[in-house]
Design an enzyme around this catalytic site. Structure first.
Site, mmCIF file in Angstrom:
data_model
loop_
_atom_site.group_PDB
_atom_site.id
_atom_site.type_symbol
_atom_site.label_atom_id
_atom_site.label_comp_id
_atom_site.label_asym_id
_atom_site.label_seq_id
_atom_site.Cartn_x
_atom_site.Cartn_y
_atom_site.Cartn_z
ATOM 1 N N HIS A 1 -21.221 1.429 63.307
ATOM 2 C CA HIS A 1 -22.394 0.615 63.678
ATOM 3 C C HIS A 1 -22.967 -0.237 62.547
ATOM 4 C CE1 HIS A 1 -24.746 3.983 61.978
ATOM 5 N NE2 HIS A 1 -25.707 3.100 61.836
ATOM 6 N N ASP A 2 -22.687 0.125 61.293
ATOM 7 C CA ASP A 2 -23.210 -0.678 60.174
ATOM 8 C C ASP A 2 -22.197 -1.700 59.645
ATOM 9 O OD1 ASP A 2 -25.822 0.197 59.979
ATOM 10 O OD2 ASP A 2 -25.343 1.835 58.605
ATOM 11 N N GLU B 1 -23.348 -5.631 60.161
ATOM 12 C CA GLU B 1 -24.520 -6.129 59.434
ATOM 13 C C GLU B 1 -24.395 -5.923 57.927
ATOM 14 O OE1 GLU B 1 -27.701 -3.758 61.330
ATOM 15 O OE2 GLU B 1 -28.082 -2.869 59.377
ATOM 16 N N ASP B 2 -23.673 -4.884 57.497
ATOM 17 C CA ASP B 2 -23.552 -4.623 56.062
ATOM 18 C C ASP B 2 -22.458 -5.445 55.398
ATOM 19 O OD1 ASP B 2 -25.616 -2.889 56.191
ATOM 20 O OD2 ASP B 2 -24.457 -1.057 55.870
ATOM 21 N N HIS C 1 -24.460 9.086 56.516
ATOM 22 C CA HIS C 1 -25.191 8.423 57.594
ATOM 23 C C HIS C 1 -24.295 8.207 58.818
ATOM 24 C CE1 HIS C 1 -27.951 5.782 59.670
ATOM 25 N NE2 HIS C 1 -27.045 4.820 59.692
ATOM 26 N N ASP D 1 -29.243 6.290 65.242
ATOM 27 C CA ASP D 1 -29.326 5.594 63.955
ATOM 28 C C ASP D 1 -30.746 5.681 63.389
ATOM 29 O OD1 ASP D 1 -28.890 3.781 61.847
ATOM 30 O OD2 ASP D 1 -29.097 2.016 63.141
#
Lengths: 175, 175
Positions: free
Chosen positions: A36-37, A40-41, A6, A105
């Site tokens: 980018h994740d 939040e992850d 991803h 995304d």
């Protein structure tokens, strides 16, 4: 592996839009795509501060714009609906670099769902916290923002085309 | 930038097929995806020997299978037709890892042409050494190999779907 696929895929999509968006596609945007994740992850605000210290504020601003949670403790995250609603609302005021990484995304995700749907059908929704209608509602809310802010971008049109095909191929489910 | 987008995109596609191909998707395959153009674009055989020394023979074998020229001096490359014919012929005897990286490479290219075609139409062919009919002939020769060797792979079906759409969208040209 799916996570790495991803991140590389989103960075690839961002770089591939050079010449197709009105702004320059910068290295900061590609780095932000790879990260980018991360907020939040895992890691929330402290992780965002790390990113700012290591990669600069331009990268951190994009990652912030592409995050739907800033909770360090993932057990304390807001509900799926609240996080997605806040993400879409904030997107209305984001600059081009963040819109590009966000569109990449979401295009990657929509394509992944579409390709899996072709193989396993409605089973695909079980991987997510919400089902077909909520996922498609979220994608369509995003399309409203992209259509208003950057309707001519190739990646935005490809995202919309992919969502329409996903709606079509799964339309039997909603009957 | 387009080159980096391509390499990251191919690596992303390779990693994304984990669980959808009968073999394990290995780190060697992902590394080979990142390096797959290094030999044919610049360096030839000496570059392949470098890759073998630095990344091991498994990576080098895949890069070799995904190269259509091993000439160090790019002025001495064989014709487009000869290179593509040799590539397709060799592909018949390649193992799964090479088939996967090759399919990812060709899917990325076909998608890129299709997306550009949607924006600029037949102009897109001017970027290549050969026009529409030759490009589509080459893609279809590749499809014959993939269909015979790994017809059930998701990425192979996605490649074929993309080529069919490219044929359809550009069919006016051949009249």
């Amino acid at each position: 592996m799916p996570c790495m696929a991803h991140l590389l895929g989103v960075a690839s999509l961002v770089l591939g839009e050079a010449g197709w968006v009105p702004c320059e596609v910068t290295e900061d945007m590609a780095v932000a795509a790879l990260l980018h994740d991360a907020v939040e992850d895992e890691g929330g605000w402290p992780r965002l501060r790390d990113i700012e210290a290591k990669f600069g504020s331009a990268v951190a601003k994009i990652v912030e714009g592409c995050s739907d949670s800033f909770e360090e403790d993932s057990a304390k995250k807001a509900s799926w609906e609240e996080r997605k609603r806040a993400y879409v609302e904030r997107l209305w005021n984001e600059p081009e670099g963040t819109l590009l990484v966000s569109a990449a995304d979401k295009l990657y995700n929509a394509r992944a769902i579409l390709e899996d749907y072709r193989r396993i059908g409605p089973e695909v929704w079980k991987r997510f916290q919400r089902g077909r209608d909520e996922q498609l509602f979220y994608f369509n809310e995003l399309i409203k923002v992209f259509r208003a802010k950057c309707p001519d971008w190739r990646i935005v049109q490809e995202f919309e085309r992919t969502v329409r095909e996903l709606e079509r191929i799964s339309s039997e489910e909603s009957r």
